[in-house]
Design a protein around this motif. Sequence first.
Motif, mmCIF file in Angstrom:
data_model
loop_
_atom_site.group_PDB
_atom_site.id
_atom_site.type_symbol
_atom_site.label_atom_id
_atom_site.label_comp_id
_atom_site.label_asym_id
_atom_site.label_seq_id
_atom_site.Cartn_x
_atom_site.Cartn_y
_atom_site.Cartn_z
ATOM 1 N N PHE A 81 1.156 -1.191 -0.078
ATOM 2 C CA PHE A 81 0.114 0.512 -0.301
ATOM 3 C C PHE A 81 0.963 1.636 0.351
ATOM 4 C CE2 PHE A 81 -3.100 -3.003 1.263
ATOM 5 C CZ PHE A 81 -4.492 -2.818 0.646
ATOM 6 N N LYS A 82 1.926 1.079 -0.002
ATOM 7 C CA LYS A 82 2.823 2.463 0.052
ATOM 8 C C LYS A 82 3.864 2.696 -0.741
ATOM 9 C CE LYS A 82 6.651 4.520 3.334
ATOM 10 N NZ LYS A 82 7.880 4.406 4.567
ATOM 11 N N ASP A 83 4.374 1.225 -1.475
ATOM 12 C CA ASP A 83 4.931 1.729 -3.048
ATOM 13 C C ASP A 83 3.899 1.064 -3.695
ATOM 14 O OD1 ASP A 83 4.077 -1.048 -2.401
ATOM 15 O OD2 ASP A 83 5.895 -2.050 -3.538
ATOM 16 N N HIS A 84 2.360 0.607 -3.630
ATOM 17 C CA HIS A 84 1.447 1.089 -5.077
ATOM 18 C C HIS A 84 2.286 -0.327 -6.213
ATOM 19 C CE1 HIS A 84 -0.351 4.190 -2.716
ATOM 20 N NE2 HIS A 84 0.842 5.284 -2.655
ATOM 21 N N ARG A 85 1.880 -1.235 -5.340
ATOM 22 C CA ARG A 85 3.198 -2.009 -6.060
ATOM 23 C C ARG A 85 2.732 -3.613 -6.337
ATOM 24 N NH1 ARG A 85 8.015 -4.699 -6.652
ATOM 25 N NH2 ARG A 85 8.524 -5.250 -8.694
ATOM 26 N N PHE A 86 2.164 -4.395 -7.053
ATOM 27 C CA PHE A 86 2.121 -5.477 -6.579
ATOM 28 C C PHE A 86 2.683 -6.140 -7.198
ATOM 29 C CE2 PHE A 86 -2.474 -4.621 -8.269
ATOM 30 C CZ PHE A 86 -3.271 -5.584 -7.808
ATOM 31 N N LYS A 87 3.296 -7.693 -6.206
ATOM 32 C CA LYS A 87 4.407 -9.012 -6.327
ATOM 33 C C LYS A 87 3.385 -10.340 -6.470
ATOM 34 C CE LYS A 87 6.129 -4.763 -4.377
ATOM 35 N NZ LYS A 87 5.094 -4.082 -3.679
ATOM 36 N N TYR A 88 4.390 -11.124 -7.193
ATOM 37 C CA TYR A 88 3.967 -11.986 -7.591
ATOM 38 C C TYR A 88 4.680 -13.244 -7.730
ATOM 39 C CZ TYR A 88 4.291 -10.741 -12.149
ATOM 40 O OH TYR A 88 5.022 -11.169 -13.151
ATOM 41 N N ARG A 89 4.049 -14.109 -6.942
ATOM 42 C CA ARG A 89 4.161 -15.547 -8.166
ATOM 43 C C ARG A 89 3.502 -16.574 -8.395
ATOM 44 N NH1 ARG A 89 8.751 -20.164 -5.306
ATOM 45 N NH2 ARG A 89 7.705 -21.583 -6.375
ATOM 46 N N ILE A 90 4.372 -17.124 -9.673
ATOM 47 C CA ILE A 90 3.842 -17.896 -10.370
ATOM 48 C C ILE A 90 4.918 -19.362 -10.417
ATOM 49 C CG2 ILE A 90 2.187 -19.118 -12.668
ATOM 50 C CD1 ILE A 90 2.705 -15.390 -13.072
ATOM 51 N N GLY A 91 4.037 -20.360 -9.908
ATOM 52 C CA GLY A 91 4.709 -21.443 -9.850
ATOM 53 C C GLY A 91 3.970 -22.839 -9.722
ATOM 54 N N GLY A 92 4.826 -24.183 -9.563
ATOM 55 C CA GLY A 92 4.300 -25.239 -10.165
ATOM 56 C C GLY A 92 5.591 -26.330 -10.094
ATOM 57 N N GLY A 93 5.174 -27.327 -9.739
ATOM 58 C CA GLY A 93 5.993 -28.343 -10.487
ATOM 59 C C GLY A 93 6.236 -30.091 -9.729
ATOM 60 N N PHE A 94 6.155 -30.736 -10.656
ATOM 61 C CA PHE A 94 5.644 -32.570 -10.522
ATOM 62 C C PHE A 94 6.921 -33.412 -10.087
ATOM 63 C CE2 PHE A 94 7.984 -30.492 -14.361
ATOM 64 C CZ PHE A 94 9.200 -32.029 -14.770
ATOM 65 N N ARG A 95 5.717 -34.150 -9.802
ATOM 66 C CA ARG A 95 7.051 -35.320 -9.052
ATOM 67 C C ARG A 95 7.327 -36.412 -10.052
ATOM 68 N NH1 ARG A 95 3.931 -38.655 -4.626
ATOM 69 N NH2 ARG A 95 2.956 -40.009 -6.171
ATOM 70 N N ILE A 96 8.819 -36.620 -9.697
ATOM 71 C CA ILE A 96 9.636 -37.723 -10.982
ATOM 72 C C ILE A 96 10.043 -39.085 -10.219
ATOM 73 C CG2 ILE A 96 10.267 -36.235 -13.084
ATOM 74 C CD1 ILE A 96 13.176 -36.464 -11.107
ATOM 75 N N SER A 97 9.553 -38.624 -8.474
ATOM 76 C CA SER A 97 10.475 -40.285 -7.527
ATOM 77 C C SER A 97 9.066 -40.319 -6.330
ATOM 78 C CB SER A 97 11.149 -40.009 -7.574
ATOM 79 O OG SER A 97 11.536 -41.315 -6.567
ATOM 80 N N GLU A 98 8.190 -41.201 -5.975
ATOM 81 C CA GLU A 98 7.646 -40.612 -4.680
ATOM 82 C C GLU A 98 8.356 -41.460 -3.843
ATOM 83 O OE1 GLU A 98 3.585 -43.156 -2.748
ATOM 84 O OE2 GLU A 98 4.428 -43.681 -4.837
ATOM 85 N N ALA A 99 9.768 -42.634 -3.690
ATOM 86 C CA ALA A 99 10.362 -43.474 -2.990
ATOM 87 C C ALA A 99 11.149 -42.535 -2.713
ATOM 88 C CB ALA A 99 11.697 -43.725 -3.776
ATOM 89 N N THR A 100 11.696 -41.307 -3.619
ATOM 90 C CA THR A 100 12.662 -40.292 -2.761
ATOM 91 C C THR A 100 12.747 -38.504 -2.253
ATOM 92 O OG1 THR A 100 13.565 -40.109 -4.711
ATOM 93 C CG2 THR A 100 14.619 -41.244 -3.388
ATOM 94 N N ASP A 101 11.043 -38.558 -2.858
ATOM 95 C CA ASP A 101 10.051 -37.693 -2.778
ATOM 96 C C ASP A 101 10.346 -36.725 -3.396
ATOM 97 O OD1 ASP A 101 8.082 -35.796 -2.639
ATOM 98 O OD2 ASP A 101 8.916 -35.299 -0.418
ATOM 99 N N THR A 102 11.375 -36.622 -4.977
ATOM 100 C CA THR A 102 11.953 -36.260 -6.170
ATOM 101 C C THR A 102 10.813 -34.874 -6.785
ATOM 102 O OG1 THR A 102 13.852 -37.450 -6.406
ATOM 103 C CG2 THR A 102 13.565 -35.676 -7.689
ATOM 104 N N TRP A 103 10.746 -34.316 -6.944
ATOM 105 C CA TRP A 103 10.171 -32.897 -7.452
ATOM 106 C C TRP A 103 10.754 -32.013 -8.297
ATOM 107 C CZ3 TRP A 103 4.709 -32.400 -6.675
ATOM 108 C CH2 TRP A 103 4.056 -32.973 -6.057
ATOM 109 N N ILE A 104 10.584 -31.500 -9.645
ATOM 110 C CA ILE A 104 10.907 -30.508 -10.181
ATOM 111 C C ILE A 104 10.129 -29.751 -10.149
ATOM 112 C CG2 ILE A 104 11.983 -29.894 -12.779
ATOM 113 C CD1 ILE A 104 13.078 -32.839 -13.017
ATOM 114 N N ASN A 105 10.306 -28.295 -9.783
ATOM 115 C CA ASN A 105 9.655 -27.019 -9.479
ATOM 116 C C ASN A 105 10.261 -26.306 -10.846
ATOM 117 O OD1 ASN A 105 8.006 -28.120 -7.213
ATOM 118 N ND2 ASN A 105 10.300 -28.064 -6.132
ATOM 119 N N LEU A 106 8.846 -24.828 -11.052
ATOM 120 C CA LEU A 106 9.382 -23.749 -11.998
ATOM 121 C C LEU A 106 8.632 -22.930 -10.968
ATOM 122 C CD1 LEU A 106 8.353 -25.608 -14.835
ATOM 123 C CD2 LEU A 106 11.057 -25.221 -14.829
#
Length: 409
Positions: A81-106
Amino acid sequence: MHSQEPTTQQDSSVVKNDTINKIDYLKQLGNGYFPTRFLNVDLRYLVKFNQYEGFRTGLGGVTNDEFSEKYRINSYVVYGFKDHRFKYRIGGGFRISEATDTWINLAYIDDLQETGSSSFLTDKRFFQFFEPRLLNIDLFHKHITKAINIEHQPSKHLTTETEFAISKIDPTYNYIFAIDDKKYRNFDITTAKVSLQWSPFSNFDTIKDKVVETKDGYPKFTLQLTQSFKNVLKGDFNFSKIDFRTQHKITYNDDVFSEIVLSSGLATGSTPLTHLYHAYPNNITKETILNRFSVAGVNSFETMYFNEFFSDRFATLQLKHFVKPFKISKRYRPQLVLISRFALGDMKGIERHENLTFGTLDKGFSEVGFELNKLLFGFGLSFAYRYGGYHLPNLEDNIAAKFTFNVSL
């Protein structure tokens, strides 16, 4: 006379699942999420305040297993409200291994970051209901970052994250980085990071096909390596960073324990101020103790003024001893915490950072103090005194008195 009906296996299973659901719900809240059917709302983005943005409010969240166990969306949008500016993140990910809980995120991020702050990639899972340092921060830089990130858990005790990112950095304050006969007001940085968190003494269990830490074991160790590349995807500088932290807890009984945190960092090469270290100060530059009265941080230096010190190499040691709570009544039990903090740092090529004046912690910074917590509705009081190499001539400039705020689930 009626005999008691035996508990069936189905009843037992229902009770067990209900207990697990309650534990999972509390764990989600403790990590900063309010769970809904498909989305865990991220509580960090609801309301915050700092000196540059004023009030900052917005909404964010990450999809949960009900949405998908293999894909997730992790995004937010906020407004200052002081700098009158929006900030944001657009992201997501997908899991490639359940055993090692391995994710690739963008991720694509357009936001602010505190200059001189250093964080570990693996720390993003930790949450505080109230982050008091944020109230007084005024030195931020804008960044637009595109990143690809890999989460990987090779064992229950070891969590790793690797990230490659390109960032456009634009300080919001008057700053010039003078290097190689050039003067940079803003710059591009291309970095690769590897972060490892090792908890060799913790206990883990598998609940709902997920590895959950059931008992905190100490010490814990975190290591992060960062390399910035010049002339790779328009990167302006070559620099390297290594960050290390170890946390230890000594428990004497259920009520009495000590906490020790050792942190250190080293940056070499052409590193701008935005990516150096400030050692987590939490004191505002005002005339009197009452004018400086604010809220104490969790692991910050309460008598160190904002923007007073920056270093390209530093180490801090923080010691806290939690005394047995005062049993005034069954529910009213204030607790005394004794605190001692030390910091040591230095910087090469300080003249490269123009338009800002600061020290480097080379004399060694020391403060001692105490907190009296949980006096009323989670609030308490904190007092700290600065001594040693950076003791100031005016006595009251060495004293910090503040509120504390502690809530635990």
